[in-house]
Design an enzyme around this catalytic site. Structure first.
Site, mmCIF file in Angstrom:
data_model
loop_
_atom_site.group_PDB
_atom_site.id
_atom_site.type_symbol
_atom_site.label_atom_id
_atom_site.label_comp_id
_atom_site.label_asym_id
_atom_site.label_seq_id
_atom_site.Cartn_x
_atom_site.Cartn_y
_atom_site.Cartn_z
ATOM 1 C CG ASN A 12 19.231 -16.104 16.408
ATOM 2 O OD1 ASN A 12 18.196 -16.101 15.755
ATOM 3 N ND2 ASN A 12 19.722 -17.207 16.944
ATOM 4 C CD GLU A 16 21.509 -17.164 20.235
ATOM 5 O OE1 GLU A 16 21.628 -16.435 19.222
ATOM 6 O OE2 GLU A 16 21.634 -16.741 21.395
ATOM 7 C CB CYS A 44 24.817 -15.669 20.029
ATOM 8 S SG CYS A 44 24.635 -14.206 18.999
ATOM 9 C CG ASN A 52 20.336 -18.757 24.283
ATOM 10 O OD1 ASN A 52 20.396 -19.750 23.570
ATOM 11 N ND2 ASN A 52 20.386 -17.516 23.806
ATOM 12 C CD GLU A 110 20.183 -13.424 23.960
ATOM 13 O OE1 GLU A 110 20.580 -14.419 24.558
ATOM 14 O OE2 GLU A 110 20.732 -12.980 22.936
ATOM 15 C CE LYS A 113 23.955 -15.456 24.188
ATOM 16 N NZ LYS A 113 22.912 -15.035 23.229
HETATM 17 N N1 CDT Z 1 21.939 -13.620 20.266
HETATM 18 C C1 CDT Z 1 22.957 -12.813 20.625
HETATM 19 O O1 CDT Z 1 23.641 -13.057 21.599
HETATM 20 N N2 CDT Z 1 23.135 -11.704 19.873
HETATM 21 C C2 CDT Z 1 24.100 -10.726 20.197
HETATM 22 C C3 CDT Z 1 23.587 -9.406 19.793
HETATM 23 C C4 CDT Z 1 24.107 -8.374 20.647
HETATM 24 S S1 CDT Z 1 23.360 -6.839 20.291
HETATM 25 C C5 CDT Z 1 22.300 -6.596 21.597
HETATM 26 C C6 CDT Z 1 25.455 -10.952 19.541
HETATM 27 O O2 CDT Z 1 26.473 -10.822 20.234
HETATM 28 O O3 CDT Z 1 25.537 -11.203 18.344
#
Ligand code: CDT
Length: 313
Positions: free
Chosen positions: A193, A46, A168, A106, A142, A123
């Site tokens: 990420n 991502e 993600c 995204n 985000e 996303k």
């Molecule tokens: N990039 C991404 O979607 N990261 C989320 C972190 C969530 S914590 C605020 C994940 O689900 O891994």
């Protein structure tokens, strides 16, 4: 064989100061390594072209924020990636920040082995917050910077089969996989990420890797498909992100997994027909699913009261 050798290109951290050409050079190096492993398809993470910028607070429209987004794909700086992939005959999944018609997404794309874009998805489940919260150890904004994806969870004809995408946080939601499963997905490609240490309870932080593999293994098994998942990971600008990029078989078994928190390519032989037994028997959707019992899944967003009993007893 339908499917074939699929690679996952995990990335170590991308510094804020790293330029697009520098990042693209790293991606190209991994494409070459994937070729050496006989891969026909490679999954990048991502937001694979930039540092994970939602950790910082910007005002919307700030040129520094806008510079993280791509207005065209491929653009002048990303074109070499597409050219190398075409020379090597490798298709890829690439996650990046997209701006188009006043919207910011995204996004991830799929290419075929000639460098042509054959699929796009944006996303859907955006994690984090709109407003910063100074009581937290780190931000995840985000919801501030991205619009909600408007393309659903599409599945495309690729690799002599059907390939879908997730990004993600979407990987944590069973609906994501099931919507693709209902389109016959045989491989779900995804990048992530996942920061840790932003102020979540200790246990949630300690279980971050477990929840990563749990959700993806369950998604693969429940939908009888392969999952190939690439992290961007390590300590990026002082913030830790999990690695554990992996390839999962339709049995739910992990068949390849990264062991570093750096740029690392893994690969596995992903024969789409290996899913046949599960698609024909235990998860034969046409034979066994009962949508009449699942109405709440699309009618309700948040949890509400129990439904009244259908029959008295
Ligand atoms: N990039 C991404 O979607 N990261 C989320 C972190 C969530 S914590 C605020 C994940 O689900 O891994």
């Amino acid at each position: 064989m339908r499917g074939g050798v699929i690679g996952v290109a995990q990335m170590g951290p991308i510094a804020k100061s790293e330029s697009r050409p520098q990042v693209v050079k790293r991606l190209i190096e991994m494409l070459k390594e994937a070729k050496g492993r006989n891969c026909r398809f490679l999954v990048f993470p991502e937001l694979a072209l930039t540092t994970f910028f939602p950790r910082w607070v910007y005002q919307l429209g700030d040129p520094e924020l806008e510079a993280f987004f791509e207005a065209e794909m491929p653009g002048p700086e990303t074109k070499p990636l597409f050219e190398t992939a075409a020379e090597l005959g490798i298709g890829f999944y690439l996650g990046y920040a997209e701006k188009t018609k006043g919207k910011h997404y995204n996004t991830a794309i799929l290419t075929d082995g000639t460098g042509k874009i054959i699929g796009k998805y944006r996303k859907v489940h955006l994690p984090g917050h709109v407003e910063p919260d100074p009581s937290r150890k780190g931000e995840h904004l985000e919801k501030r910077y991205f619009d909600i994806g408007n393309l659903g969870f599409p599945v495309y004809e690729a690799l002599e089969g059907r390939v879908g995408m997730a990004i993600c946080n979407d990987r944590r939601w069973p609906e994501t996989y099931r919507v693709m499963g209902l389109q016959g997905a045989e491989l779900i490609t995804l990048g992530y990420n996942t920061p840790v240490g932003l102020g979540e309870p200790f246990q949630a932080e300690a279980l971050a890797n477990f929840h990563n593999s749990l959700t993806m293994q369950a998604g693969a098994y429940h939908n009888a498909c392969w999952v190939a998942a690439a992290a961007k990971c390590g300590n990026e600008e002082g913030f830790e992100m999990i690695g554990q990029s992996m390839i999962i078989a339709p049995t739910g078994e992990v068949v390849a997994q990264c062991s570093s928190l750096e740029d690392e390519v893994i690969s596995a032989r992903c024969d789409f027909d290996q899913a046949q037994y599960f698609k024909r028997e235990i998860f034969n959707f046409a034979r066994h699913r009962r949508p009449e019992a699942y109405g709440l899944i699309t009618e309700r967003v948040g949890a509400g009261d129990p439904l009244p009993p259908i029959e008295s007893f």
